[in-house]
Design a protein around this motif. Structure first.
Motif, PDB file in Angstrom:
ATOM      1  N   THR A 221      47.541  28.043  53.415  1.00 28.98           N
ATOM      2  CA  THR A 221      48.341  29.176  53.971  1.00 28.98           C
ATOM      3  C   THR A 221      48.864  28.823  55.343  1.00 28.98           C
ATOM      4  OG1 THR A 221      46.716  30.744  52.822  1.00 28.98           O
ATOM      5  CG2 THR A 221      48.257  31.646  54.316  1.00 28.98           C
ATOM      6  N   PHE A 222      48.189  28.443  56.278  1.00 25.51           N
ATOM      7  CA  PHE A 222      48.746  28.110  57.277  1.00 25.51           C
ATOM      8  C   PHE A 222      49.702  27.227  57.380  1.00 25.51           C
ATOM      9  CE2 PHE A 222      48.357  25.359  61.114  1.00 25.51           C
ATOM     10  CZ  PHE A 222      48.877  26.167  62.249  1.00 25.51           C
ATOM     11  N   PHE A 223      49.528  26.091  56.715  1.00 25.90           N
ATOM     12  CA  PHE A 223      50.513  24.987  56.974  1.00 25.90           C
ATOM     13  C   PHE A 223      51.775  25.153  56.570  1.00 25.90           C
ATOM     14  CE2 PHE A 223      51.519  20.328  57.037  1.00 25.90           C
ATOM     15  CZ  PHE A 223      51.007  20.181  58.224  1.00 25.90           C
ATOM     16  N   ILE A 224      51.976  26.133  55.793  1.00 22.65           N
ATOM     17  CA  ILE A 224      53.587  26.538  55.598  1.00 22.65           C
ATOM     18  C   ILE A 224      54.440  26.784  56.806  1.00 22.65           C
ATOM     19  CG2 ILE A 224      54.819  28.575  54.315  1.00 22.65           C
ATOM     20  CD1 ILE A 224      53.489  26.806  52.438  1.00 22.65           C
ATOM     21  N   LEU A 373      50.044  33.254  48.893  1.00 24.97           N
ATOM     22  CA  LEU A 373      48.608  32.647  49.225  1.00 24.97           C
ATOM     23  C   LEU A 373      47.678  33.297  50.017  1.00 24.97           C
ATOM     24  CD1 LEU A 373      50.362  28.934  50.196  1.00 24.97           C
ATOM     25  CD2 LEU A 373      48.841  29.385  48.093  1.00 24.97           C
ATOM     26  N   ALA A 374      48.237  34.120  50.991  1.00 25.51           N
ATOM     27  CA  ALA A 374      47.374  34.837  51.759  1.00 25.51           C
ATOM     28  C   ALA A 374      46.565  35.788  51.012  1.00 25.51           C
ATOM     29  CB  ALA A 374      48.124  35.643  53.075  1.00 25.51           C
ATOM     30  N   ILE A 375      47.424  36.508  49.980  1.00 28.73           N
ATOM     31  CA  ILE A 375      46.665  37.321  49.139  1.00 28.73           C
ATOM     32  C   ILE A 375      45.676  36.866  48.438  1.00 28.73           C
ATOM     33  CG2 ILE A 375      46.819  39.055  47.169  1.00 28.73           C
ATOM     34  CD1 ILE A 375      49.967  39.570  48.173  1.00 28.73           C
ATOM     35  N   LEU A 376      45.908  35.490  47.958  1.00 30.30           N
ATOM     36  CA  LEU A 376      44.789  34.728  47.062  1.00 30.30           C
ATOM     37  C   LEU A 376      43.568  34.571  47.880  1.00 30.30           C
ATOM     38  CD1 LEU A 376      43.943  33.241  44.553  1.00 30.30           C
ATOM     39  CD2 LEU A 376      45.197  31.325  45.464  1.00 30.30           C
ATOM     40  N   PHE A 377      43.901  34.280  49.370  1.00 31.26           N
ATOM     41  CA  PHE A 377      42.802  33.886  50.179  1.00 31.26           C
ATOM     42  C   PHE A 377      41.977  34.970  50.366  1.00 31.26           C
ATOM     43  CE2 PHE A 377      41.998  32.342  54.947  1.00 31.26           C
ATOM     44  CZ  PHE A 377      40.863  31.972  54.533  1.00 31.26           C
ATOM     45  N   CYS A 378      42.572  36.253  50.584  1.00 27.71           N
ATOM     46  CA  CYS A 378      41.863  37.587  50.803  1.00 27.71           C
ATOM     47  C   CYS A 378      40.848  37.869  49.559  1.00 27.71           C
ATOM     48  CB  CYS A 378      42.933  38.716  50.915  1.00 27.71           C
ATOM     49  SG  CYS A 378      43.639  38.797  52.437  1.00 27.71           S
ATOM     50  N   LEU A 379      41.286  37.531  48.540  1.00 29.00           N
ATOM     51  CA  LEU A 379      40.711  37.747  47.236  1.00 29.00           C
ATOM     52  C   LEU A 379      39.270  36.878  47.237  1.00 29.00           C
ATOM     53  CD1 LEU A 379      43.386  38.488  44.724  1.00 29.00           C
ATOM     54  CD2 LEU A 379      41.784  40.473  45.831  1.00 29.00           C
ATOM     55  N   PHE A 380      39.742  35.550  47.370  1.00 26.26           N
ATOM     56  CA  PHE A 380      38.710  34.554  47.554  1.00 26.26           C
ATOM     57  C   PHE A 380      37.604  34.764  48.678  1.00 26.26           C
ATOM     58  CE2 PHE A 380      36.578  30.541  48.343  1.00 26.26           C
ATOM     59  CZ  PHE A 380      36.063  30.204  47.192  1.00 26.26           C
ATOM     60  N   SER A 381      38.119  35.411  49.724  1.00 29.54           N
ATOM     61  CA  SER A 381      36.958  35.394  50.565  1.00 29.54           C
ATOM     62  C   SER A 381      35.941  36.408  50.471  1.00 29.54           C
ATOM     63  CB  SER A 381      37.811  35.984  51.859  1.00 29.54           C
ATOM     64  OG  SER A 381      38.790  35.155  52.498  1.00 29.54           O
TER      65      SER A 381
END
Length: 390
Positions: A221-224, A373-381
C-alpha cells in the motif's frame, strides 16, 4: 559480552544507524526517476521503475539465506559486508549508460540490505529487554524515515546536477560503517543448542503468518506513493517539479515523528492501534486522488507518511516480542522479505492494472489502486493478534 556491557548509547546509535539506510534503500533515488526516465527514453518505462524495486527481490533472496550466514559469521562481520555492498553498488550504478548494468548494481544494493535489514531490528531484540524494545523499535522506524528525508532531499538536489549524481546518496552508508566498526560487537546471534528455539524456527512462518502478511500489505500500500508520486504529480501539472522532492521528504519527515511518537500513540489507541495505519493510508490516498492540488497533495502525503511511520514499528515490535531474542534469525528475515517483496511487486501490480484498462486514460489510477489495497489492509488487520512478550 554480557547485556549490561552492551546496553549503552554507542551500541544503540550504531544499531539505529543501520535503520537510516534500510526501508527506503530502493526508493532513495525516486525523486530522480523523471530525469532517469528521460535519459533511458528508448527503454520500457517498467525497467526505469525497477531501478527502485529490483533491490527488493535480492533482499528477499538474501533474507532466506540469512539464518545460515548467522551460523557462520558474527554480527559485526555481517553488518560490514552488507554496508560495503550497499555503498559500493549504490554509488557505481550511476556510472553506467545501459539500463541492465544499472539494474545489476541495484542488485548488489539489495544483497547488502538483505543482510543489514534483519540485523537493524533483530539486534535490538537480541541485546535489549522486552521493556526497552518497543521504544527502540519506534526509534528504529523514526530513523528509517529520517533516512528517507535525508536521502530524498539529497537525491533531489543531486538530480538537479545529473541523474548520475543522485546515486551518490548511498555514501550515507559510510557513517554506519565507521560506527559499527568501532562499537558493534561481533557476537554470534544464533541459539542452535536450544531445541525449543529450533522448534520455533521450524514453525516460525506459521506462528507469525499474520504479521508477515500484514507487513506485505502495509508496504504494498505504501510503496504506491514513492513509485508513482513524482510522475503522477508532474502529469497533474498543479505543482512545479522542483517541489516534488521537498514534498516527498516532508512525507518522510512526518513518518519520522510517527516513529518517535509510536509508544504514545499506541497507548492512546489501545486495541484499535492495528487499524490506525490502514485507516490513514485510506484517508491519504483518497485526498491525493479526489482533492488533489496543493491541499490534497500535502494532506494526503502527511497521512501516508504517518501511517508508514507508526505501522512498521507496530508490526515489527509485536512480532519481535513474540519471538524474543531469536527474532534476528527467525521472524525478522521473514518480515524483511515480506517488506521488500512488496516493494518489488508494486510496479508489477501497477503495470497489470494499467494493462487491464487498456487505452482508457484514468487520472491517478495508482492512487485508486492504493485505495483498494488500503481497504484490504483494514479488513486483514482484524486478524492481527496482540503481541506476546517472551
Amino acid at each position: 559480552m554480557t547485556k549490561h556491557q552492551t546496553n549503552n548509547k554507542q551500541l544503540i546509535v550504531s544499531i539505529l544507524s543501520l535503520s537510516l539506510l534500510t526501508v527506503m534503500a530502493g526508493a532513495a533515488v525516486a525523486p530522480a526517476l523523471g530525469t532517469i526516465q528521460a535519459y533511458f527514453a528508448d527503454c520500457n518505462p517498467l525497467f526505469v521503475q525497477m531501478i527502485i524495486s529490483v533491490p527488493a527481490i535480492f533482499i528477499v533472496i538474501t533474507n532466506f539465506f540469512f539464518p545460515r550466514l548467522c551460523r557462520i559469521f558474527g554480527a559485526r562481520t555481517l553488518v560490514l559486508c552488507g554496508l560495503v555492498l550497499y555503498a559500493l553498488g549504490g554509488c557505481i550504478a550511476g556510472t553506467f549508460n545501459h539500463i541492465s548494468l544499472v539494474l545489476m548494481m541495484r542488485a548488489l544494493v539489495g544483497i547488502g540490505v538483505g543482510i543489514i535489514m534483519p540485523l537493524s531490528t533483530g539486534l535490538l531484540a537480541f541485546y535489549f529487554a522486552p521493556g526497552e524494545q518497543e521504544q527502540l523499535m519506534g526509534y528504529s522506524s523514526a530513523m528509517n524515515q529520517m533516512g528517507g528525508v535525508v536521502a530524498t532531499l539529497l537525491s533531489g538536489l543531486l538530480a538537479n546536477i545529473s541523474w548520475r549524481a543522485s546515486f551518490l546518496v548511498y555514501l550515507m552508508g559510510l557513517i554506519s560503517i565507521l560506527l559499527c566498526l568501532i562499537y558493534l560487537p561481533n557476537d554470534k546471534i544464533t541459539n542452535e543448542t536450544s531445541q525449543a528455539s529450533q522448534k520455533k524456527i521450524d514453525n516460525i512462518f506459521a506462528e507469525n503468518a499474520t504479521y508477515i502478511i500484514a507487513m506485505f500489505l502495509l508496504m504494498t500500500t505504501f510503496f504506491i506513493y514513492p513509485a508513482n508520486f513524482a510522475m503522477e504529480t508532474l502529469s497533474d501539472g498543479h505543482i512545479p517539479h522542483q517541489y516534488i522532492a521537498v514534498i516527498m521528504a516532508g512525507m518522510d519527515f512526518v513518518a519520522f515523528f510517527g516513529g518517535l511518537l509510536f509508544v504514545r500513540v499506541k497507548l492512546l489507541c489501545g486495541s484499535k492501534m492495528k487499524f490506525l495505519a490502514p485507516g490513514l493510508f485510506l484517508t491519504g490516498y483518497l485526498l491525493l486522488a479526489l482533492l488533489g492540488g496543493w491541499s490534497g497533495t500535502l494532506l494526503g502525503s502527511a497521512c501516508i507518511g504517518f501511517a508508514n511511520g507508526i505501522g512498521i514499528p507496530f508490526i515489527i515490535s509485536e512480532a519481535s516480542m513474540r519471538a524474543g531474542k531469536a527474532a534476528a534469525t527467525t521472524v525478522m528475515p521473514l518480515i524483511s522479505a515480506a517488506l521488500y517483496l512488496a516493494q518489488f511487486l508494486s510496479p508489477v501490480w501497477m503495470s497489470l492494472v494499467k494493462l487491464s484498462f487498456g487505452n482508457m486514460a484514468i487520472p491517478h489510477l495508482p492512487y485508486y489502486f492504493a485505495i483498494l489495497l488500503a481497504i484490504l489492509f483494514c479488513l486483514f488487520s482484524t486478524s492481527l493478534p496482540s503481541g506476546k512478550k517472551n
